[in-house]
Design an enzyme around this catalytic site. Structure first.
Site, short mmCIF file in Angstrom:
data_model
loop_
_atom_site.label_atom_id
_atom_site.label_comp_id
_atom_site.label_asym_id
_atom_site.label_seq_id
_atom_site.Cartn_x
_atom_site.Cartn_y
_atom_site.Cartn_z
N TYR A 12 0.86 -1.19 0.00
CA TYR A 12 0.00 0.00 0.00
C TYR A 12 0.89 1.23 0.00
O TYR A 12 1.95 1.23 -0.63
CB TYR A 12 -0.96 -0.06 1.20
CG TYR A 12 -2.13 0.88 1.07
CD1 TYR A 12 -2.92 0.92 -0.07
CD2 TYR A 12 -2.43 1.76 2.11
CE1 TYR A 12 -3.98 1.79 -0.18
CE2 TYR A 12 -3.49 2.64 2.01
CZ TYR A 12 -4.26 2.67 0.85
OH TYR A 12 -5.31 3.53 0.74
N LYS A 56 -20.94 -19.78 -10.98
CA LYS A 56 -20.14 -19.62 -12.20
C LYS A 56 -18.71 -19.21 -11.85
O LYS A 56 -17.74 -19.70 -12.43
CB LYS A 56 -20.80 -18.57 -13.09
CG LYS A 56 -20.44 -18.63 -14.55
CD LYS A 56 -20.92 -19.93 -15.16
CE LYS A 56 -20.71 -19.98 -16.64
NZ LYS A 56 -21.80 -19.37 -17.39
N ASP A 72 -27.21 -15.17 -18.52
CA ASP A 72 -28.63 -15.18 -18.13
C ASP A 72 -29.31 -13.83 -18.35
O ASP A 72 -30.04 -13.34 -17.48
CB ASP A 72 -28.78 -15.64 -16.68
CG ASP A 72 -28.37 -17.09 -16.47
OD1 ASP A 72 -28.22 -17.80 -17.48
OD2 ASP A 72 -28.20 -17.51 -15.32
N ASP A 83 -24.51 -18.11 -22.48
CA ASP A 83 -25.76 -18.76 -22.90
C ASP A 83 -25.78 -18.97 -24.42
O ASP A 83 -26.40 -19.90 -24.92
CB ASP A 83 -26.97 -17.93 -22.48
CG ASP A 83 -27.02 -17.73 -20.98
OD1 ASP A 83 -26.80 -18.71 -20.26
OD2 ASP A 83 -27.27 -16.60 -20.53
N GLY A 129 -33.71 -18.26 -30.17
CA GLY A 129 -33.31 -17.23 -29.23
C GLY A 129 -31.80 -17.11 -29.16
O GLY A 129 -31.09 -17.39 -30.13
N ALA A 130 -31.29 -16.74 -27.97
CA ALA A 130 -29.86 -16.50 -27.81
C ALA A 130 -29.05 -17.76 -28.11
O ALA A 130 -28.12 -17.74 -28.92
CB ALA A 130 -29.58 -16.01 -26.39
N ASN A 134 -33.84 -27.68 -20.18
CA ASN A 134 -33.60 -28.15 -18.83
C ASN A 134 -34.59 -27.51 -17.86
O ASN A 134 -34.84 -26.32 -17.96
CB ASN A 134 -32.17 -27.78 -18.40
CG ASN A 134 -31.42 -28.92 -17.76
OD1 ASN A 134 -32.03 -29.85 -17.27
ND2 ASN A 134 -30.10 -28.83 -17.74
N ASN A 154 -22.21 -26.32 -20.45
CA ASN A 154 -21.34 -25.18 -20.79
C ASN A 154 -20.03 -25.15 -20.02
O ASN A 154 -19.08 -24.50 -20.46
CB ASN A 154 -22.09 -23.87 -20.54
CG ASN A 154 -23.16 -23.61 -21.57
OD1 ASN A 154 -23.49 -24.49 -22.36
ND2 ASN A 154 -23.73 -22.43 -21.56
#
Length: 480
Positions: free
Chosen positions: A116, A171, A214, A239, A273-274, A365, A395
């Site tokens: 520091y 995650k 998400d 995703d 979708g995604a 899922n 994933n």
């Protein structure tokens, strides 16, 4: 929360029981639990006396209702007093799953003066003079932000940023466990696209990569695109791209197993979708030519009214035979079904009408697009997103290695060739001698997964920073 059809450790409970010390007491308890359909996984004597014993019995259940049924049965047993019941999953999350630890000791005043003030000022000045030094002299070199707004969490939907925290923490745990990366959950209390982009841009200096997680479609596309334009660090939407990498890897190995070239097969993709858009982009990059995409309104084609901009893009690069109608209609004679959509989209009868040696990836899922056991009656290879079936397309097989490679290369972006390199590398982890209908993707605990994927991504990232001999940039044309 329901949806798990068999007892699972994810819904396990431990009950502390006060039991009369007769010879059959313990067997009566375990028998009663097993009669409910739960599975006893552990039994320990916590304490014993002349007139009672305390036992801790742990069992896997299907869901909360099943766990409550087990407790009710235990309470009804003569001579058994249920002292307390704990949910093992909730117990694991008590206080959160992450902590921050210092990498340097502070043993004395000298250590303090270097870590520091005043010594740290010299390091700050070095970074101010050369911002690239931040990757070498701060946590930036190995830190990823896991960013969500909580609008599309697992199969739970829009549950908000606070409720999304356990998933984002998990995650971060996976990043650390599998790739040695320090990741931190960033749960934003806004669903406004501008606010999310501005917030992530503002915190980006502390990180070497952004993992979007998400965030509901279609906003996720715009957020990712704008962040990639504004930031000089990789932006990866798990995703989309994580799902695409693992699905493509599984497809390459499944096609190898049944002896069909990817350029010759007919693929039906449920979900636009995604995840569906990213899977589509990567399987096309891998060499697929005949892909038909469907959503809740049916097959996507040029003449379908009301197409969104994303669906218009999909229509422009898919469906070369002009297929119309429903997803089951498109499945007739198809070689591959990939579902990233919703439960019960197709039936076993639809799988039966597919081409010989069909491949079915039902990834919704916890309830997939078709019952995996029913699909396996007619398909040569079946994959799901679930851990209680073979060929789990998860994933976690992708994102730790992808980010490890990106960070090692000090990459400023993510390109489709990098994603494809990751998919091919992941597929290569399963050797030809290991390949069979129940093993087309490696286990998430296979120690080769992360280093193999990381090396492939690092090499692709370094190549992306180079130029061709004629001086033109290395080509990359994302489809979405």
């Amino acid at each position: 929360m329901s949806g798990v059809s068999v007892p699972s450790v994810s819904s396990a409970i431990t009950a502390r029981l006060q039991v009369q010390p007769r010879p059959t007491a313990v067997s009566e308890v375990t028998t009663a639990i097993e009669h409910t359909g739960a599975v006893v996984t552990a039994l320990d004597v916590a304490a014993s006396g002349s007139d009672q014993i305390l036992i801790d019995v742990t069992c896997a259940t299907r869901d909360d209702d099943h766990a409550a049924q087990v407790v009710t049965v235990l309470k009804s047993l003569p001579g058994v007093n249920v002292r307390r019941v704990s949910d093992r999953t909730f117990a694991l999350h008590l206080g959160g799953k992450l902590s921050v630890e210092s990498k340097v000791p502070l043993r004395n005043r000298d250590d303090l003066s270097m870590a520091y003030t005043p010594g740290v000022a010299r390091v700050c000045q070095a970074i101010a003079a050369d911002p690239a030094e931040a990757r070498r002299l701060t946590i930036k070199h190995n830190t990823v932000a896991v960013v969500t707004d909580g609008t599309a969490v697992l199969g739970l939907g829009d549950i908000g940023p606070l409720a999304a925290m356990p998933v984002m923490e998990g995650k971060a745990v996976l990043f650390k466990q599998f790739a040695g990366i320090d990741a931190f959950p960033i749960c934003l209390d806004t669903t406004d696209t501008d606010e999310i982009v501005n917030a992530v841009t503002a915190i980006a200096p502390a990180f070497a990569g952004i993992n979007l997680e998400d965030i509901a479609a279609p906003r996720c596309f715009e957020i990712e695109r704008r962040l990639r334009e504004r930031l000089d660090i990789p932006v990866f939407h798990d995703d989309q791209h994580g799902t695409a990498i693992v699905t493509t890897a599984a497809l390459l190995n499944a096609l190898k197993l049944v002896g069909k070239p990817i350029g010759d097969v007919r693929i039906v993709l449920s979900g636009a979708g995604a995840a569906g858009s990213a899977v589509l982009s990567l399987v096309l990059a891998a060499g697929a030519h005949d892909v038909v995409v469907g959503d809740i309104e049916g097959i996507v084609h040029h003449d379908r009214p009301g197409l969104t901009p994303n669906l218009e893009r999909i229509a422009s690069i898919t469906n070369p035979r002009g297929v119309t109608g429903s997803i089951p209609d498109a499945l007739v004679g198809a070689d591959v079904f990939i579902g990233v959509s919703a439960p019960d989209v197709i039936s076993a009868a639809d799988v039966e009408r597919m081409a010989p040696d069909a491949i079915v990836f039902a990834l919704a899922n916890p309830r997939p697009e078709v019952d995996p056991d029913e699909a396996a009656r007619y398909a040569a290879v079946v994959g799901t997103g679930r851990s209680d079936h073979p060929n789990q397309i998860n994933n976690v097989l992708a994102f730790p290695g992808v980010f490890r490679g990106l960070l090692d290369a000090q990459s400023h972006t993510v390109t489709e060739p990098m994603l494809l390199a990751a998919a091919r590398a992941l597929a290569s982890v399963v050797r030809d001698t290991e390949l069979n209908p129940a093993y087309i993707v490696p286990s998430v605990f296979n120690p080769d997964v992360t280093p193999v994927v990381a090396k492939a991504v690092e090499q692709a990232a370094l190549l992306a920073d180079q130029t061709l001999e004629d001086g033109t940039p290395w080509p990359f044309a994302p489809r979405f």
